[in-house]
Design a protein around this motif. Structure first.
Motif, PDB file in Angstrom:
ATOM      1  N   GLY A   1      -2.126   0.349  -3.918  1.00 43.56           N
ATOM      2  CA  GLY A   1      -2.731   1.719  -3.885  1.00 43.56           C
ATOM      3  C   GLY A   1      -2.310   2.355  -5.126  1.00 43.56           C
ATOM      4  O   GLY A   1      -1.372   2.304  -5.855  1.00 43.56           O
ATOM      5  N   GLY A   2      -2.879   2.707  -5.271  1.00 42.97           N
ATOM      6  CA  GLY A   2      -2.403   3.370  -6.468  1.00 42.97           C
ATOM      7  C   GLY A   2      -0.914   3.566  -6.402  1.00 42.97           C
ATOM      8  O   GLY A   2      -0.331   3.573  -5.344  1.00 42.97           O
ATOM      9  N   GLY A   3      -0.327   3.735  -7.506  1.00 38.60           N
ATOM     10  CA  GLY A   3       1.087   4.018  -7.578  1.00 38.60           C
ATOM     11  C   GLY A   3       1.396   5.360  -6.989  1.00 38.60           C
ATOM     12  O   GLY A   3       0.541   6.004  -6.404  1.00 38.60           O
TER      13      GLY A   3
ATOM     14  N   TYR B   1       0.831  -1.206   0.000  1.00 42.48           N
ATOM     15  CA  TYR B   1       0.000   0.000   0.000  1.00 42.48           C
ATOM     16  C   TYR B   1       0.868   1.260   0.000  1.00 42.48           C
ATOM     17  O   TYR B   1       0.956   1.965  -1.007  1.00 42.48           O
ATOM     18  CB  TYR B   1      -0.937  -0.005   1.196  1.00 42.48           C
ATOM     19  N   LEU B   2       1.536   1.541   1.099  1.00 37.31           N
ATOM     20  CA  LEU B   2       2.343   2.756   1.174  1.00 37.31           C
ATOM     21  C   LEU B   2       3.450   2.817   0.124  1.00 37.31           C
ATOM     22  O   LEU B   2       3.663   3.879  -0.485  1.00 37.31           O
ATOM     23  CB  LEU B   2       2.950   2.901   2.584  1.00 37.31           C
ATOM     24  N   PRO B   3       4.186   1.729  -0.134  1.00 37.83           N
ATOM     25  CA  PRO B   3       5.283   1.833  -1.109  1.00 37.83           C
ATOM     26  C   PRO B   3       4.838   2.115  -2.540  1.00 37.83           C
ATOM     27  O   PRO B   3       5.680   2.299  -3.410  1.00 37.83           O
ATOM     28  CB  PRO B   3       5.956   0.447  -1.015  1.00 37.83           C
ATOM     29  N   TYR B   4       3.518   2.145  -2.779  1.00 35.37           N
ATOM     30  CA  TYR B   4       3.022   2.454  -4.118  1.00 35.37           C
ATOM     31  C   TYR B   4       2.121   3.693  -4.105  1.00 35.37           C
ATOM     32  O   TYR B   4       1.490   4.003  -5.112  1.00 35.37           O
ATOM     33  CB  TYR B   4       2.264   1.258  -4.691  1.00 35.37           C
ATOM     34  N   SER B   5       2.091   4.378  -2.972  1.00 35.10           N
ATOM     35  CA  SER B   5       1.294   5.599  -2.882  1.00 35.10           C
ATOM     36  C   SER B   5       2.164   6.833  -2.681  1.00 35.10           C
ATOM     37  O   SER B   5       1.661   7.947  -2.693  1.00 35.10           O
ATOM     38  CB  SER B   5       0.295   5.491  -1.725  1.00 35.10           C
ATOM     39  N   CYS B   6       3.455   6.641  -2.492  1.00 36.46           N
ATOM     40  CA  CYS B   6       4.366   7.766  -2.255  1.00 36.46           C
ATOM     41  C   CYS B   6       5.794   7.252  -2.334  1.00 36.46           C
ATOM     42  O   CYS B   6       6.038   6.063  -2.530  1.00 36.46           O
ATOM     43  CB  CYS B   6       4.093   8.394  -0.891  1.00 36.46           C
ATOM     44  N   GLY B   7       6.766   8.140  -2.139  1.00 34.61           N
ATOM     45  CA  GLY B   7       8.162   7.733  -2.148  1.00 34.61           C
ATOM     46  C   GLY B   7       8.599   7.170  -3.480  1.00 34.61           C
ATOM     47  O   GLY B   7       7.979   7.408  -4.516  1.00 34.61           O
TER      48      GLY B   7
ATOM     49  N   PHE C   1       1.146  10.027 -11.394  1.00 35.20           N
ATOM     50  CA  PHE C   1       2.009   9.922 -12.562  1.00 35.20           C
ATOM     51  C   PHE C   1       2.308   8.485 -12.968  1.00 35.20           C
ATOM     52  O   PHE C   1       2.992   8.259 -13.943  1.00 35.20           O
ATOM     53  CB  PHE C   1       3.342  10.644 -12.297  1.00 35.20           C
ATOM     54  N   GLY C   2       1.862   7.523 -12.229  1.00 32.57           N
ATOM     55  CA  GLY C   2       2.139   6.145 -12.590  1.00 32.57           C
ATOM     56  C   GLY C   2       3.191   5.527 -11.696  1.00 32.57           C
ATOM     57  O   GLY C   2       3.435   5.985 -10.588  1.00 32.57           O
ATOM     58  N   PRO C   3       3.853   4.445 -12.140  1.00 31.39           N
ATOM     59  CA  PRO C   3       4.826   3.721 -11.316  1.00 31.39           C
ATOM     60  C   PRO C   3       5.878   4.636 -10.717  1.00 31.39           C
ATOM     61  O   PRO C   3       6.477   5.459 -11.412  1.00 31.39           O
ATOM     62  CB  PRO C   3       5.433   2.725 -12.307  1.00 31.39           C
ATOM     63  N   ASN C   4       6.122   4.471  -9.430  1.00 30.48           N
ATOM     64  CA  ASN C   4       7.058   5.348  -8.720  1.00 30.48           C
ATOM     65  C   ASN C   4       8.446   4.718  -8.647  1.00 30.48           C
ATOM     66  O   ASN C   4       8.931   4.335  -7.587  1.00 30.48           O
ATOM     67  CB  ASN C   4       6.534   5.691  -7.315  1.00 30.48           C
ATOM     68  N   ILE C   5       9.090   4.632  -9.790  1.00 30.02           N
ATOM     69  CA  ILE C   5      10.457   4.140  -9.870  1.00 30.02           C
ATOM     70  C   ILE C   5      11.397   5.337  -9.918  1.00 30.02           C
ATOM     71  O   ILE C   5      11.278   6.194 -10.790  1.00 30.02           O
ATOM     72  CB  ILE C   5      10.666   3.256 -11.119  1.00 30.02           C
ATOM     73  N   GLY C   6      12.315   5.395  -8.953  1.00 29.47           N
ATOM     74  CA  GLY C   6      13.311   6.457  -8.965  1.00 29.47           C
ATOM     75  C   GLY C   6      14.453   6.092  -9.894  1.00 29.47           C
ATOM     76  O   GLY C   6      14.622   6.667 -10.961  1.00 29.47           O
ATOM     77  N   PHE C   7      15.224   5.069  -9.497  1.00 32.55           N
ATOM     78  CA  PHE C   7      16.338   4.601 -10.308  1.00 32.55           C
ATOM     79  C   PHE C   7      16.323   3.072 -10.324  1.00 32.55           C
ATOM     80  O   PHE C   7      16.358   2.443  -9.275  1.00 32.55           O
ATOM     81  CB  PHE C   7      17.671   5.111  -9.759  1.00 32.55           C
ATOM     82  N   GLY C   8      16.255   2.511 -11.496  1.00 34.82           N
ATOM     83  CA  GLY C   8      16.295   1.066 -11.634  1.00 34.82           C
ATOM     84  C   GLY C   8      17.609   0.637 -12.257  1.00 34.82           C
ATOM     85  O   GLY C   8      18.468   1.456 -12.580  1.00 34.82           O
ATOM     86  N   PHE C   9      17.778  -0.660 -12.435  1.00 34.38           N
ATOM     87  CA  PHE C   9      18.979  -1.134 -13.110  1.00 34.38           C
ATOM     88  C   PHE C   9      18.812  -0.939 -14.618  1.00 34.38           C
ATOM     89  O   PHE C   9      17.703  -0.726 -15.119  1.00 34.38           O
ATOM     90  CB  PHE C   9      19.259  -2.604 -12.770  1.00 34.38           C
ATOM     91  N   GLY C  10      19.907  -0.998 -15.336  1.00 35.53           N
ATOM     92  CA  GLY C  10      19.857  -0.787 -16.773  1.00 35.53           C
ATOM     93  C   GLY C  10      18.933  -1.772 -17.455  1.00 35.53           C
ATOM     94  O   GLY C  10      19.017  -2.979 -17.239  1.00 35.53           O
TER      95      GLY C  10
END
Length: 504
Positions: free
Chosen positions: A498-500, A316-322, A351-360
């Motif tokens: 939750g929503g992203g 829930y929380l990890p997909y609603s913020c941060g 804005f959709g999926p909350n990915i900051g930095f992923g692997f290549g």
């Protein structure tokens, strides 16, 4: 050149032949910059994805069996799933095999047994200035209210009555026999039947309303047990058990009382990383192929478009913020961001999926575009992505293993103290005293007559509550969960249960 700078250049380049993955630390500066950048892009968002104003949402924290979500004439989900954010105006309806639990930000909960429904008629504001009103429209509901004022005013409406609580209060409202009955297991409740009649109840008391006169009621100094009481008790004990794993990682956050934090402590580890702040990683992330967006569903939310609902029990929380970030030699971790966790619906943007930095090479799932005329009303779009093959092993997630994150060796944090609860055994099943009131005044010839006592037969072997003939359907039996009990009329066996995000 610093380790962080090197990794920043790697993330902007193609993966090397050695398969090195990108990792960049999540800092307060990067979070702020990302928020400002996204806000600058807000005018370019599709109109159907922009709500009129920032919103407040509650968490659909537990779902068993058939549960439907709707808003007005729109069916949002025929088969609702846990971790769905619920906005103002959302109606939750359980089928004859359905059960649902809703969590408030302060730890208050609302639970629905089968063949029941409620609507979040008012859900606005934030913190102590917030306001929430839940309308129970049918069936049987349990309400555990923290009463600490952290989420503002809260009220429960059923039939033509409105109930409010003072301090920590646990209530049961039954609409099988209209206009309804209310029992207070713990705490204090104030019930307004009309402008001319009110009644105050304390722990161990219950009241039955009159169908012929809105000012008339029967006050009982005891509570008749219901077959679903044990399910409510089991769910509360499950939350209490989760709270025993709570660490101090989020204790300084403004919304630290949100029980959704407990899910994280119970399913992963928190690490206080120098220069990065608090970072959480689920136990599942020790699998090199684990993907934070590997399994879940998209739901079309009015005013927001399609929002992400994670299939992870803690999702829930990890997909609603941060934001989620990938760290070399460690794997995926989630950072709440500046000041804790400000859900995306509180900004009015998504804005959709909350990915900051992923692997290549990592790509999050593509967010669907809302269609003007959906083919199937209430259908969720399921996502089950194939894991990306990776040969590198990642360290195990346990409470005693040192982890290397952003160049720092850190130990996971350890639990603190448990969540407060109430004594489920002290429910007032004694001294069955009845007082019949008319407009709040004892009726002529009516006194406080002592009745039968319910004490020794609490297992249900010699107690059979009356059949609920007025219910829309006979409720299914609660699923046993360690203890069970004997079957009885009208409710089945006693037992059971939750929503992203935009980056903040």
């Amino acid at each position: 050149m610093s380790d962080q700078s090197k990794n920043g250049k790697m993330c902007s380049a193609k993966m090397g032949s050695d398969g090195a993955r990108c990792r960049l630390g999540w800092t307060a500066l990067s979070v702020t910059a990302l928020i400002l950048g996204m806000q600058a892009l807000a005018p370019a968002l599709r109109a159907e994805d922009q709500p009129a104003q920032p919103a407040r949402a509650l968490r659909l924290s537990s779902v068993d069996g058939g549960v439907q979500l709707s808003k007005g004439n729109d069916v949002l989900a025929d088969r609702a799933i846990a971790n769905t954010p619920l906005f103002e105006g959302t109606r939750v309806t359980t089928a004859d095999d359905g059960r649902a639990e809703i969590q408030f930000e302060d730890g208050s909960v609302a639970r629905l047994s089968p063949n029941s429904s409620l609507t979040l008629t008012v859900l606005s504001g934030a913190g102590a200035t917030g306001e929430a009103e839940i309308t129970l429209e049918g069936g049987l509901g349990y309400f555990e209210l923290q009463g600490n004022g952290q989420v503002g005013a809260m009220s429960l409406r059923f039939s033509d009555s409105v109930a409010t609580a003072s301090g920590f209060t646990v209530m049961r409202i039954n609409l099988d026999n209209l206009p309804g009955e209310m029992a207070v297991f713990s705490g204090n409740a104030h019930l307004e039947l009309s402008s001319a009649a009110t009644v105050d109840l304390h722990g161990g008391e219950s009241v039955a309303l009159s169908a012929n006169d809105v000012t008339r009621y029967t006050l009982n100094e005891s509570i008749e047990p219901d077959s679903w009481d044990s399910w409510n008790s089991d769910r509360d004990q499950a939350l209490t058990a989760e709270s025993t794993t709570r660490t101090g990682a989020t204790s300084s956050y403004p919304n630290s009382s949100n029980p959704a934090w407990n899910d994280l402590d119970a399913n992963g580890n928190w690490y206080n990383v120098p220069g990065q702040g608090e970072i959480w990683s689920p136990y599942d992330a020790s699998n090199p192929a684990w993907d934070p967006y590997g399994n879940g569903s998209w739901m079309n939310s009015p005013g927001y478009g399609y929002t992400w609902i994670s299939a992870n029990p803690w999702g829930y929380l990890p997909y609603s913020c941060g934001a989620w970030n990938y760290y070399n030699s460690f794997g995926w971790g989630w950072a709440p961001g500046v000041g804790g966790c400000n859900p995306w619906w509180g900004t009015g943007l998504y804005f959709g999926p909350n990915i900051g930095f992923g692997f290549g090479g990592y790509r999050p799932p593509i967010r669907p575009r809302p269609r003007p005329h959906p083919g199937v009303s209430g259908a969720l779009i399921a996502v089950n992505r194939r894991p990306i093959p990776m040969g590198d092993s990642l360290p195990a997630r346990d409470r005693n293993t040192v982890a290397m994150i952003a160049g720092h060796a850190v130990l996971p944090q350890h639990p603190l103290s448990p969540r407060p609860g109430y004594d489920h055994s002290a429910s007032g099943f004694v001294n069955h005293t009845v007082v019949t009131n008319v407009g709040g005044v004892p009726a002529a010839g009516q006194g406080r007559a002592m009745g039968s006592t319910f004490g020794a037969n609490r297992s249900g072997s010699a107690y059979a509550p009356a059949s609920r003939a007025a219910a829309p359907a006979v409720r299914s039996a609660p699923a046993p969960s360690g203890g069970g009990g004997a079957a009885h009329v009208g409710g089945g066996a006693m037992g059971g249960g939750g929503g992203g995000g935009a980056h903040h």
